[in-house]
Scaffold this motif. Structure first.
Motif, short mmCIF file in Angstrom:
data_model
loop_
_atom_site.label_atom_id
_atom_site.label_comp_id
_atom_site.label_asym_id
_atom_site.label_seq_id
_atom_site.Cartn_x
_atom_site.Cartn_y
_atom_site.Cartn_z
N MET A 1 16.00 2.69 5.83
CA MET A 1 15.24 2.93 7.07
C MET A 1 13.80 2.49 6.89
O MET A 1 13.25 2.60 5.80
CB MET A 1 15.27 4.41 7.39
CG MET A 1 16.61 4.82 7.94
SD MET A 1 16.48 6.32 8.86
CE MET A 1 17.53 7.38 7.90
N ASN A 2 13.23 2.03 7.95
CA ASN A 2 11.85 1.57 7.83
C ASN A 2 10.90 2.75 7.76
O ASN A 2 11.12 3.81 8.33
CB ASN A 2 11.49 0.69 9.02
CG ASN A 2 12.26 -0.61 8.96
OD1 ASN A 2 12.60 -1.06 7.87
ND2 ASN A 2 12.56 -1.17 10.10
N SER A 3 9.81 2.51 7.10
CA SER A 3 8.82 3.56 6.90
C SER A 3 8.10 3.85 8.21
O SER A 3 8.02 3.02 9.10
CB SER A 3 7.84 3.08 5.84
OG SER A 3 6.54 3.35 6.21
N SER A 4 7.57 5.05 8.32
CA SER A 4 6.76 5.37 9.50
C SER A 4 5.39 4.75 9.36
O SER A 4 4.57 4.83 10.26
CB SER A 4 6.67 6.87 9.69
OG SER A 4 6.08 7.44 8.55
N GLY A 5 5.10 4.16 8.23
CA GLY A 5 3.93 3.29 8.15
C GLY A 5 2.69 3.91 7.56
O GLY A 5 1.67 3.25 7.50
N GLN A 81 17.84 -5.01 6.60
CA GLN A 81 17.93 -4.24 7.85
C GLN A 81 19.30 -4.44 8.50
O GLN A 81 19.79 -5.56 8.62
CB GLN A 81 16.84 -4.72 8.80
CG GLN A 81 16.81 -3.96 10.10
CD GLN A 81 15.84 -4.58 11.10
OE1 GLN A 81 15.65 -5.80 11.11
NE2 GLN A 81 15.22 -3.76 11.92
N ARG A 82 19.88 -3.36 8.95
CA ARG A 82 21.11 -3.46 9.73
C ARG A 82 20.78 -3.49 11.21
O ARG A 82 21.21 -4.35 11.94
CB ARG A 82 22.04 -2.27 9.42
CG ARG A 82 23.35 -2.31 10.16
CD ARG A 82 24.32 -1.24 9.67
NE ARG A 82 25.61 -1.35 10.30
CZ ARG A 82 25.94 -0.80 11.46
NH1 ARG A 82 25.06 -0.05 12.11
NH2 ARG A 82 27.13 -0.98 11.97
N SER A 83 19.94 -2.53 11.63
CA SER A 83 19.48 -2.49 13.01
C SER A 83 18.33 -1.50 13.09
O SER A 83 18.41 -0.42 12.48
CB SER A 83 20.62 -2.02 13.93
OG SER A 83 20.15 -1.92 15.26
N ASN A 84 17.29 -1.88 13.80
CA ASN A 84 16.16 -0.99 14.01
C ASN A 84 15.74 -0.38 12.67
O ASN A 84 15.35 -1.08 11.77
CB ASN A 84 16.49 0.07 15.07
CG ASN A 84 15.31 0.92 15.42
OD1 ASN A 84 14.18 0.45 15.40
ND2 ASN A 84 15.53 2.19 15.70
N ASP A 85 15.82 0.94 12.52
CA ASP A 85 15.36 1.54 11.28
C ASP A 85 16.52 1.98 10.38
O ASP A 85 16.38 2.90 9.58
CB ASP A 85 14.41 2.71 11.56
CG ASP A 85 15.07 3.82 12.34
OD1 ASP A 85 16.22 3.63 12.79
OD2 ASP A 85 14.45 4.88 12.51
N SER A 143 11.55 5.76 4.59
CA SER A 143 12.25 4.69 3.90
C SER A 143 12.37 4.95 2.40
O SER A 143 13.43 4.75 1.81
CB SER A 143 11.49 3.38 4.14
OG SER A 143 12.04 2.35 3.38
N ILE A 144 11.26 5.39 1.80
CA ILE A 144 11.28 5.54 0.34
C ILE A 144 10.75 6.89 -0.14
O ILE A 144 10.69 7.12 -1.34
CB ILE A 144 10.47 4.40 -0.34
CG1 ILE A 144 9.01 4.38 0.18
CG2 ILE A 144 11.13 3.05 -0.11
CD1 ILE A 144 8.13 3.40 -0.58
#
Ligand code: GLY
Ligand code: MN
Ligand code: MN
Length: 472
Positions: A1-5, A81-85, A143-144
């Motif tokens: 999943m992508n990080s919230s940044g 990435q599979r999709s979005n996050d 994500s991490i």
């Protein structure tokens, strides 16, 4: 999943407005002021070296010798990435795992670096160590971050387990003259060819992968009644095997092929959305990948109702005859291509006997003007198998197809016959029948060993298996 940044900031800094999420409330000052504190010390237990460590060290020494004076970089690869996050599950590059011994628990973005020295290389494994609890990553990076995906390993622990010097990923810098696996053709070829002969650790892992896969096939047979009942029985087959692969291994080594009836003629049928109907055959090509990332690759073709019809049995036993002939021809010193040529000679002879070819078997077997029988088996008979299902894929042809069988090689023997549902060149009774039998073979000094021989293979054994009388 992508990080919230917002990783990299410290917990006590005022939180940036997070524009990447519209579904979370900002953390309050009470949280930010206390989240880094109140945690017990992590116990400093140094783990034991893993069994594969000395084997991986020998592989690194061999690679070092092949590229004196050059800086080598072997990346594990990154999350995809599979999709979005949401991402695909991470699975390290095979060369990285082979050279580090780091399998299912490898970290995304890790890199193995061979730094040239006067007499070889210094090798360092760089990866993103567990973040400190004073970082926002710890609690807010989906994500991490440790709060989200669990703790990452620490540098000392990995160094101890794998027997490799470790450093934080932030300390890695790419150089202009680096040779990188995946980018440099020579290096990529060498790391692939290094895997043609398996060491004892790898052979043990292959045996384990075959064992888990055999259990998965038993599970499928035990579940045949509900597989037949379900309108998408092929998916049930896939799911049953997947459960075994995940519970007893890391994953499936490739997408399971559950191909019932005419679907069996589509060689890599992974849509698996069909019914499994009594009277048909179902071709199941599946392999469990164990935690070291070694995978089996096994195919069995089963009569759904428990017994083969005469035509199904004739085709099945002919495929088995081809597989047995290839196995009998396999020994150290013969070429890899002998396996394919031997299996195809059987198939050409039988399909000619059945009147399916417009020419004689001899004519079909002519390398230039023949090949008529290949209509019914367009694929190869064998490939190397190991940490990749199609292992050693970048090896030179003279090392692979034209290479010589040697002790320590692991490969498949997997002939098949496939008569497409709309193939008007064959009598109607053949149409829609596809059979493949695939076994995983270890070459030894004394000849080949069929690692998957314990999974029923003959038509009689397969019928007994489905009847609940698996031969011991
Ligand atoms: N499962 C792919 C193959 O048999 O090569
Ligand atoms: Mn295969
Ligand atoms: Mn296969």
């Amino acid at each position: 999943m992508n990080s919230s940044g917002d990783s990299g900031t410290t917990a006590t800094e005022p939180q940036q407005t997070d524009t990447s999420t519209n579904r979370r409330q900002n953390y309050g000052q009470g949280f930010l002021g206390t989240i880094s504190t109140g945690w017990a010390e992590r116990p400093a237990i140094l783990p034991e070296e893993r069994a594969q460590a000395p084997y991986a060290a020998r592989r690194r020494a061999a690679l070092s010798e092949a590229f004196p004076g050059q800086r080598l970089v072997v990346p594990a690869g990154s999350l995809k990435q599979r999709s979005n996050d949401t991402d695909y599950p991470f699975r390290a590059h095979s060369a990285f795992s082979h050279l580090t011994g780091w399998g299912a628990d490898s970290q995304p973005d890790a890199v193995l670096v061979f730094e040239p020295t006067d007499d070889g290389h210094d090798v360092t494994l760089y990866f993103r160590e567990r973040a400190d609890r004073t970082t926002a990553e710890f609690y807010s990076d989906a994500s991490i971050g440790e709060f989200w995906i669990g703790p990452r390993p620490d540098l000392d622990g990995v160094a101890g387990e794998l027997g490799i010097a470790t450093a934080h990923l932030d300390d890695f810098a790419a150089g202009d003259d680096d040779l990188v696996v995946g980018e440099d053709a020579d290096l990529t070829r060498v790391v692939s060819e290094m895997r043609l002969i398996k060491d004892d650790y790898e052979i043990a892992q292959m045996r384990l992968a075959v064992e888990v896969t055999a259990d998965g096939f038993d599970d499928i047979v035990a579940n045949l009644p509900r597989i037949i009942e379900h309108p998408r029985g092929e998916r049930v087959v896939e799911g049953v095997f997947h459960q075994r692969a995940r519970s007893d291994g890391n994953a499936v080594g490739y997408d399971t092929i559950a191909a019932s009836g005419p679907h069996a003629c589509y060689l890599h049928w992974t849509r698996n959305d069909g019914a499994v109907l009594p009277g048909d055959l179902i071709l199941i090509d599946a392999g469990a990948e164990v935690d070291s990332l070694y995978t089996a690759d096994i195919t069995r073709t089963l009569p759904v109702s428990g017994t083969f019809t005469d035509i199904q049995r004739r085709i099945y036993e002919t495929v088995r005859e081809a597989a047995d002939a290839a196995f009998a021809a396999a020994r150290p010193g013969v070429t890899f291509r002998t396996l394919h040529e031997t299996a195809l000679a059987v198939l050409a002879r039988r399909t000619a006997e059945w009147g399916l070819l417009p020419v004689t078997a001899e004519e079909a077997l002519d390398a230039d003007t023949g090949g008529h029988h290949r209509r019914y088996m367009v694929h190869g008979t064998s490939h190397h198998l190991g940490i990749d299902v199609h292992d050693c894929a970048q090896a030179r042809r003279e090392m692979y197809y034209d290479g010589i069988l040697q002790p320590g090689m692991v490969f498949t023997i997997e002939p098949g016959l496939y008569f497409q549902i709309d193939d008007t060149t064959v009598p109607e009774e053949y149409r829609g029948i596809g059979v493949r039998i695939e076994d995983d073979i270890l070459m030894t000094e004394d000849g080949p060993v069929n690692l998957s021989a314990g999974i029923p293979r003959t038509a009689d054994e397969v019928e007994a298996w489905i009847a609940g009388e698996k031969p011991a």
